[in-house]
Enzyme design. Structure first.
Site, PDB file in Angstrom:
ATOM      1  N   ALA A  66       0.902  -1.133   0.292  1.00 19.54           N
ATOM      2  CA  ALA A  66       0.442  -0.164   0.368  1.00 19.54           C
ATOM      3  C   ALA A  66       1.023   0.903  -0.422  1.00 19.54           C
ATOM      4  CB  ALA A  66      -1.285   0.051   0.910  1.00 19.54           C
ATOM      5  N   GLY A 112       0.126  -4.985   1.046  1.00 24.71           N
ATOM      6  CA  GLY A 112      -0.865  -5.033   0.179  1.00 24.71           C
ATOM      7  C   GLY A 112      -1.080  -5.606  -0.967  1.00 24.71           C
ATOM      8  N   GLU A 115      -0.943  -9.335  -0.436  1.00 24.65           N
ATOM      9  CA  GLU A 115      -2.243  -9.510   0.147  1.00 24.65           C
ATOM     10  C   GLU A 115      -3.515  -9.609  -1.329  1.00 24.65           C
ATOM     11  OE1 GLU A 115      -2.394  -6.167   3.206  1.00 24.65           O
ATOM     12  OE2 GLU A 115      -2.615  -7.749   4.206  1.00 24.65           O
ATOM     13  N   GLU A 135       4.504  -5.347   7.771  1.00 26.67           N
ATOM     14  CA  GLU A 135       4.000  -4.306   8.413  1.00 26.67           C
ATOM     15  C   GLU A 135       4.233  -3.518  10.213  1.00 26.67           C
ATOM     16  OE1 GLU A 135       2.533  -5.892   6.038  1.00 26.67           O
ATOM     17  OE2 GLU A 135       0.826  -5.557   4.779  1.00 26.67           O
TER      18      GLU A 135
END
Ligand code: COA
Length: 261
Positions: A66, A112, A115, A135
């Site tokens: 992200a 992300g 993910e 993270e």
């Protein structure tokens, strides 16, 4: 429709979606997430699209996570909203898409990015790919389904190790733990994804959609996967694809499947 952050092309029944922010290692910001969601939905609605392949532009990254610059100043409510909206609008959408989705992981798949790859139905990695959920090194946790899907794919122990060490693993290790289905040289990655798509495209789109719903049901603790399978199995008998598939077999010819619904 032209997009600012992704490229889309329909080639031989495959919708190929390429995240195109190579200067940011294809980190997914809000606009990219919105564009991806739109492209996936459009692909699902289009009968011409039988399989969707997702990859990243350049040689270095699938998606490096992200976009950290977008959420660095967020408060508790904004953090919750970021994860909640993102999960619903893109990650759950992809996992539950009725059209098969193959992730072609061409480099870093972090946070992300991993993910999103895990929300896809199948993953193929190039040998240079590196994967991880870093993270906790940023003081946060995976929020786009990573704590759940990594445990489902690789088991709880491996998920705990990868998440708590914030480490990266290479493609061969990812293959060994069941995180990716295949590893190939980078030059052959898209061809390998297309070859898998070709096998899928011979099959009934309606039955593949039923199969996806049934497999996913086993990971949804609000329903019984076996019951969903029985229901989906029964529904197949009412489809034109079932008539065509069984008739073609009995007539010793290739089945010609068409529409998704
Ligand atoms: N969000 C925002 N920008 C990112 C990013 C991310 N997740 N990942 C990479 N970038 C940007 C970098 O800031 C840099 O931009 P700049 O040139 O404007 O400074 C550019 O992409 C290139 O990255 P860089 O770090 O210079 O490449 P590298 O080869 O030295 O390192 C990584 C590659 C993947 C190891 C490193 O970029 C990294 O650790 N990224 C963050 C991974 C992460 O924590 N993801 C989870 C987010 S929740």
């Amino acid at each position: 429709m032209p997009y600012a952050n992704i490229l889309t092309e329909i080639l031989d029944g495959n919708l190929e979606i390429t995240i195109n922010r190579p200067e940011k290692l294809n980190a997914i910001n809000k606009d990219t997430i919105n564009e991806l969601a739109k492209a996936f939905k459009k692909g699902e609605e289009n009968d011409e699209v039988k399989v969707i392949i997702l990859t990243g532009s350049g040689q270095k990254a699938f998606i490096a996570g992200a976009d950290i610059s977008e959420f660095a100043h967020f408060n508790i409510e904004q953090g919750k909203q970021l994860a909640g909206e993102g999960q619903k609008s893109l990650f759950d959408l992809v996992e539950n898409l009725s059209t098969p989705v193959i992730a072609a992981i061409n480099g870093f798949a972090l946070g992300g990015g991993l993910e999103l790859a895990m929300a896809c139905h199948v993953r193929i990695a190039s040998s240079n790919a590196k994967m991880g959920l870093p993270e906790v090194s940023l003081g946060v946790i995976p929020g786009y389904g990573g704590t759940q899907r990594l445990s489902q794919l690789a088991g709880k122990g491996k998920a705990m190790e990868l998440i708590l060490t914030a480490g990266m693993i290479d493609a061969n290790e990812a293959h060994r733990i069941g995180l990716v289905n295949h590893v190939v040289e980078q030059e052959g990655l898209i061809e390998e994804a297309r070859a898998m798509a070709k096998k899928m495209k011979k099959n009934s789109p309606m039955a593949m959609a039923s199969a996806i719903r049934s497999v996913n049901a086993g990971f949804n603790n609000k329903v019984n996967g076996f019951d969903v399978e029985i229901d989906e199995f029964g529904k197949c008998f009412g489809t034109s694809d079932f008539k065509e598939g069984t008739t073609a077999f009995l007539e010793k010819r290739k089945a010609e499947f068409g529409l998704k619904k």
